[in-house]
Structure formats: C-alpha cells, structure tokens
Design an enzyme around this catalytic site. Structure first.
Site, PDB file in Angstrom:
ATOM      1  N   LYS A 280       0.831  -1.207   0.000  1.00 27.68           N
ATOM      2  CA  LYS A 280       0.000   0.000   0.000  1.00 27.68           C
ATOM      3  C   LYS A 280       0.866   1.257   0.000  1.00 27.68           C
ATOM      4  O   LYS A 280       2.026   1.225   0.415  1.00 27.68           O
ATOM      5  CB  LYS A 280      -0.862   0.022   1.275  1.00 27.68           C
ATOM      6  CG  LYS A 280      -2.025  -0.935   1.280  1.00 27.68           C
ATOM      7  CD  LYS A 280      -2.858  -0.728   2.543  1.00 27.68           C
ATOM      8  CE  LYS A 280      -4.035  -1.689   2.570  1.00 27.68           C
ATOM      9  NZ  LYS A 280      -4.980  -1.477   1.463  1.00 27.68           N
ATOM     10  N   ASP A 350      -3.098  -7.418  -1.908  1.00 31.58           N
ATOM     11  CA  ASP A 350      -3.812  -6.477  -1.038  1.00 31.58           C
ATOM     12  C   ASP A 350      -5.310  -6.804  -0.965  1.00 31.58           C
ATOM     13  O   ASP A 350      -6.021  -6.256  -0.136  1.00 31.58           O
ATOM     14  CB  ASP A 350      -3.587  -5.046  -1.539  1.00 31.58           C
ATOM     15  CG  ASP A 350      -3.914  -4.001  -0.481  1.00 31.58           C
ATOM     16  OD1 ASP A 350      -4.106  -4.391   0.689  1.00 31.58           O
ATOM     17  OD2 ASP A 350      -3.965  -2.805  -0.839  1.00 31.58           O
ATOM     18  N   ARG A 354     -10.908 -10.866   1.510  1.00 31.24           N
ATOM     19  CA  ARG A 354     -11.813 -11.835   0.877  1.00 31.24           C
ATOM     20  C   ARG A 354     -11.232 -13.245   0.926  1.00 31.24           C
ATOM     21  O   ARG A 354     -11.967 -14.223   0.962  1.00 31.24           O
ATOM     22  CB  ARG A 354     -12.100 -11.385  -0.557  1.00 31.24           C
ATOM     23  CG  ARG A 354     -10.887 -11.319  -1.427  1.00 31.24           C
ATOM     24  CD  ARG A 354     -11.127 -10.539  -2.711  1.00 31.24           C
ATOM     25  NE  ARG A 354     -11.143  -9.095  -2.484  1.00 31.24           N
ATOM     26  CZ  ARG A 354     -11.380  -8.204  -3.440  1.00 31.24           C
ATOM     27  NH1 ARG A 354     -11.632  -8.611  -4.674  1.00 31.24           N
ATOM     28  NH2 ARG A 354     -11.375  -6.914  -3.165  1.00 31.24           N
TER      29      ARG A 354
HETATM   30  N1  BES Z   1      -8.394  -3.362   4.134  1.00 28.91           N
HETATM   31  C1  BES Z   1      -8.442  -2.944   2.790  1.00 28.91           C
HETATM   32  C2  BES Z   1      -9.664  -2.108   2.461  1.00 28.91           C
HETATM   33  C3  BES Z   1      -9.649  -0.696   2.971  1.00 28.91           C
HETATM   34  C4  BES Z   1      -8.856   0.253   2.377  1.00 28.91           C
HETATM   35  C5  BES Z   1     -10.475  -0.328   4.007  1.00 28.91           C
HETATM   36  C6  BES Z   1      -8.875   1.557   2.833  1.00 28.91           C
HETATM   37  C7  BES Z   1     -10.510   0.970   4.454  1.00 28.91           C
HETATM   38  C8  BES Z   1      -9.709   1.914   3.871  1.00 28.91           C
HETATM   39  C9  BES Z   1      -8.477  -4.160   1.863  1.00 28.91           C
HETATM   40  O1  BES Z   1      -7.767  -5.265   2.294  1.00 28.91           O
HETATM   41  C10 BES Z   1      -7.890  -3.740   0.567  1.00 28.91           C
HETATM   42  O2  BES Z   1      -6.745  -3.443   0.548  1.00 28.91           O
HETATM   43  N2  BES Z   1      -8.684  -3.723  -0.488  1.00 28.91           N
HETATM   44  C11 BES Z   1      -8.232  -3.297  -1.768  1.00 28.91           C
HETATM   45  C12 BES Z   1      -8.782  -4.249  -2.787  1.00 28.91           C
HETATM   46  C13 BES Z   1      -8.190  -4.058  -4.156  1.00 28.91           C
HETATM   47  C14 BES Z   1      -6.736  -4.485  -4.141  1.00 28.91           C
HETATM   48  C15 BES Z   1      -8.975  -4.892  -5.140  1.00 28.91           C
HETATM   49  C16 BES Z   1      -8.738  -1.882  -1.995  1.00 28.91           C
HETATM   50  O3  BES Z   1      -9.859  -1.576  -1.595  1.00 28.91           O
HETATM   51  O4  BES Z   1      -7.982  -1.087  -2.542  1.00 28.91           O
HETATM   52 ZN    ZN Z   2      -7.502  -5.424   4.289  1.00 29.28          ZN
HETATM   53 MN    MN Z   3      -5.736  -5.158   1.694  1.00 29.32          MN
END
Ligand code: BES
Ligand code: ZN
Ligand code: MN
Length: 497
Positions: A280, A350, A354
């Site tokens: 991230k 990331d 899921r």
């Molecule tokens: N934990 C995150 C989602 C998230 C991001 C929650 C920012 C709150 C604030 C999750 O694991 C994630 O990283 N999701 C990605 C998915 C993508 C890679 C398809 C996202 O939302 O960017």
């Molecule tokens: Zn996450």
């Molecule tokens: Mn994530």
C-alpha cells in the site's frame, strides 16, 4: 452508569442537574415550558436576554433553580424548532453529556425535548439514550504515559417519561446499556496498535469471553497447524509473509433452543494490512490496524448476546492474521487452494480480506446455519460508493440483506444494499485458476462480495462492508463502534421472532 426511567415530573426528580432543551429564537418545547412555569418564567427571561441563542450544541449551566428540586439546570440548544427531529435530538445529547462531564455532576435528569413517537418509540428512546451516553462517556484506551485524566463523575441518568411508557423505556435502557458496553470492547480492540492486538491477542480476547460467560460461550482456537489441517489455503497464503502466527477462532453462544440452527457471524481479522507484496501507499497506512474491526464486531456481538442473554444460538468465525511483505510472502500470480477445494489466483495480495473470509465462510457450512452474516473492512471502493455514512450490504438473499438495512435504520447505524447480481462474479474469471481474487476497479465493493459469494452457495448469506464506517480518521481518529448497534438490533429481533 445507572439508567432509570420514572413517571414523576422532571422538576421533582432528585438529581444533581436537570437537563433541558431550548430552541433558537427563545422557543421552548413542552417539557421546558412546564419547568419554566415552575421557575416563574426565569428561563424565558434568560432567553430573552440573548445570553443563550439555542443553536444546536450550545450549552449553559444555571445554578439558580428556585422552584424546582434539582440544584442545577443545564440548558441545551436544540436548533430551529421547525427542523427538530430525531437527528437533531441525537446530536443534542452528546453536547449535554460533554457539558456535564466537564463538571463533577454525578446524576442528571434528561428532559430534552423528545422527538415524536413516530420517529422514536419508547423502546428505541430508552435504547438510544443509553447507547449515546455510553458512546459519549467512552474514553479512548490510549497508551499515553501521562496520568490519565480523572474519569467523569456522572454515573446516573434519569429519564422522566409517561407512566404507560416506563416499562418499554426501561427495556430500551437495559438493551442500550448492554450494546454500549459491548461497543466499548469493539472500540478498544480496534484502537489498540497492531503490535499489541495480534492474532494471538484476539484469540486471548475470545478466551476471555468464554471465561466471563461460563457455559454460555464456548471457544475453540486453531493455531497454524490446525489451520493447515482445515486446509485453509487462502488464510495460509495471506499469513505467509508474517512473523506473527495466525489464528482461526470459533466461538459458540448457546442461548436458544437446543437443536435450533445457529446464526453464523464471520469477521475479517487482519490485525495489520500492509497490502503484502502489492504494498500500500504509506499515507495513512497506520489506519490499517483497524482492518480487524470485522473480527472485533463478531467478538462484541457474542459478548452482547451473552450479556443480554439473547434466546438464540450463534457461532462466531474469526480468521485472524497479518498481511505483510516478506521473502516468503505470497506473490501476485500465485495460485492457492481454498478450504472449499476451489483454486484462486492471487493477482493482488492487497485483496486479502476476501481470501481469509472465503475459508471462514466455507467453515460455516458445517453448522447448517439459519443465516450467515460477515463483517469486513473489505474495500476502499465501498468508501468511494457510500462515504462514511452507510455500511454496504450485499448477499444472496434480499430478505436477509433488507433485515440488516432495517436494523440499521432503526438504530441510526445506517447501511445500504448494493446489487450483487451474477454479472459481477463473471468479472473474476482467471485463465489459470477457478477464479482470480480481483476484478478491476469498477464496482470494487461488489466484485469483492461476488468473490465471497463463490464460497456461500446454498447458504443464506449477507455481507457487510464496514470499510467506511468502522473508524473515523483525522483529529478524532478511532474505532467508531459501528456496526454493533445494527447487529445487536438484528440479533434481538431474530431472538424474539
Ligand atoms: N483493508 C483494505 C480495504 C480498505 C482500504 C479499508 C482503505 C478501508 C480503507 C483491503 O484489504 C484492501 O486493501 N482492499 C483493496 C482491494 C483491491 C486491491 C482490489 C482496496 O480496496 O484497494
Ligand atoms: Zn484489508
Ligand atoms: Mn488489503
């Protein structure tokens, strides 16, 4: 905190302070008018002096209270009279509580103008007062080395209500009190840093529930070897890059008839989400310590059910691990086999929530549950879609999804259903495995749910994406306690259905 409902007149109730509302332009509601008469019009005189404007959130403490029993009066601004509704009332309470907790007042009678019965019935009136007070008095579990400030003195709140409302308001107060105590558990877990709140810490918290609620709550914890025996290849893939050992926590709450199918609650427990090899951005990465709020919601829901002795059976399924980059970490393109036997191509490490939920949802099958609901800070896309006001609800059963939406509407812990049709699942196609774990940016909250849907066939299942609601950022950064109010409402209704 003790909460009481009494049918005696507000002006006569014994407490350190009577809390009253006043609207803008010097207008008074019914309860304030009655008190004003008892005080020979001194409240109106004060308002006409211009010292108190009645703007929402404004407060004024008065100590000359001849004519009424309480030795202090707290005036709270309610905003314009014509626009007064449940929302304005909800906002006035924290203002009142903030003013009270700045003093050494120990007990208060709340006679703020109540929104109409149609907007807030007796039960939810009591429930909301207890929940809002609990939330307002919550103190963050910080790790500051300076001495903690003295806790507020306030420990008793009295609500004057009509005689025929007393029983329902009391029932509401008791429920709200239980919700706010369980919400404090949820918030405390969320607020802890990831070097404290590890998967093992979460497992110990589950054990603690078993100890607190002997016989009603049973806990089983799988360590890494146990998780391997369960063939949870997706959970193992996510935890691979971490030095912290993962846990899979199973909680069972028995409050219902023997043999009644349980409701399964599943929670995403990523105690820290760096993104893994798909690392991230550094900006606000610290907030990824909140990525276990789904798991904490499940622990808090079990805590609430046991505390309120709900007459139903629950199972909590909580996969917990970290998502870290490392020489051993799972890489984009790696293919793993889930506990269901389906293979997954991990295109983005990331999209880990899921993955761990897939194995936990599959585990739910063995309980033949009445319904399955999962909670997860799953996608940034859900925050783009709904902002921070609504949690996202999706699933394969519209009635169940709407049950959650309605529970959210009743408790002002709002949620909105997004359409999960077959179209979205098609986007998860992979050339190399049964499915990919991502499907491009568009409709990201729903394609994440579609992925989960591959593991919930034949289950009555709903998914709540709480990425936008589980915590707040900025100056008041911290876990919000959401969506526990919604969940508690959903469970209470199921228990009496
Ligand atoms: N934990 C995150 C989602 C998230 C991001 C929650 C920012 C709150 C604030 C999750 O694991 C994630 O990283 N999701 C990605 C998915 C993508 C890679 C398809 C996202 O939302 O960017
Ligand atoms: Zn996450
Ligand atoms: Mn994530």
């Amino acid at each position: 905190m003790r909460f009481e409902a009494s049918s005696r007149a507000a002006a006569q109730l014994r407490s350190d302070c009577l809390v009253l509302g006043a609207f803008e332009r010097g207008e008074l509601g019914t309860s304030a008018s009655t008190i004003d008469r008892a005080m020979r019009g001194r409240i109106r005189t004060l308002l006409s002096s211009g010292d108190f404007s009645g703007r929402a959130g404004e407060t004024l403490l008065i100590t000359d209270t001849t004519g009424i029993t309480p030795p202090r009066l707290l005036l709270v601004g309610l905003g314009p009279k014509g626009q007064y509704n449940r929302r304005a009332w909800r906002r006035s309470l924290p203002a009142a509580l903030a003013a009270l907790t700045r003093t050494r007042i120990r007990s208060a009678t709340f006679a703020l103008e109540r929104p109409g019965e149609r907007e807030l019935d007796d039960f939810y009136y009591g429930r909301s007062v207890a929940e809002i007070s609990g939330a307002a008095l919550y103190r963050i579990n910080d790790l500051k080395s300076t001495r903690a400030p003295r806790p507020p003195a306030l420990d008793r709140i009295v609500l004057p209500v009509d005689q025929d409302a007393v029983a329902e308001v009391r029932r509401g107060l008791a429920a709200g009190d239980a919700v706010s105590q369980s919400a404090a558990l949820l918030r405390n877990l969320g607020n802890l840093p990831a070097n404290v709140c590890t998967p093992r810490y979460m497992a110990n918290q589950a054990r603690e529930l078993e100890r607190l609620y002997r016989r009603r709550v049973r806990v089983r914890i799988f360590d890494e070897a146990g998780i391997r025996r369960l063939r949870m290849g997706c959970l193992l893939a996510v935890t691979r890059g971490s030095e912290e050992p993962p846990r899979f926590i199973v909680l069972e709450y028995r409050g219902g008839r023997r043999g009644r199918a349980p409701i399964a609650l599943v929670g995403k427990g990523v105690t820290f989400d760096t993104g893994g090899i798909s690392l991230k951005d550094p900006a606000s990465m610290d907030e990824m310590k909140f990525d276990m709020c789904g798991a904490a919601t499940v622990l808090a829901a079990i805590d609430f059910a046991a505390r309120a002795r709900l007459r139903l059976n629950l199972v909590g399924l909580v996969p917990v691990c970290e998502n870290m980059p490392d020489g051993r970490a799972v890489k984009p393109g790696d293919i793993v086999t889930s506990a269901s036997g389906q293979t997954v191509e991990i295109l983005n490490t990331d999209a880990e929530g899921r993955l761990i939920l897939a194995d936990a949802l599959n585990y739910a099958r063995r309980y033949e549950p009445e319904a399955v609901v999962d909670f997860a800070t799953l996608t940034g896309a859900c925050v783009i879609a709904l902002g921070h006001h609504f949690s996202g609800v999706m699933g394969n059963d519209d009635a169940l999804a709407q049950e959650l939406v309605q529970a959210g509407a009743r408790t002002d812990d709002r949620a909105w259903q997004l359409p999960l049709t077959e179209d979205y699942a098609e986007q998860l196609r992979s050339n190399f495995a049964d499915m990919a774990n991502i499907a491009g940016r568009d409709g990201g909250a729903i394609t994440a749910a579609a992925f989960l849907g591959k593991f919930t066939a034949q289950l009555r299942w709903a998914h709540m994406d709480i990425a936008g609601t589980a915590w707040t950022s900025g100056k008041d950064k911290g876990a919000s306690g959401r969506p526990l109010s919604l969940v508690a409402d959903f469970l209470m209704r199921r228990a009496t259905a």
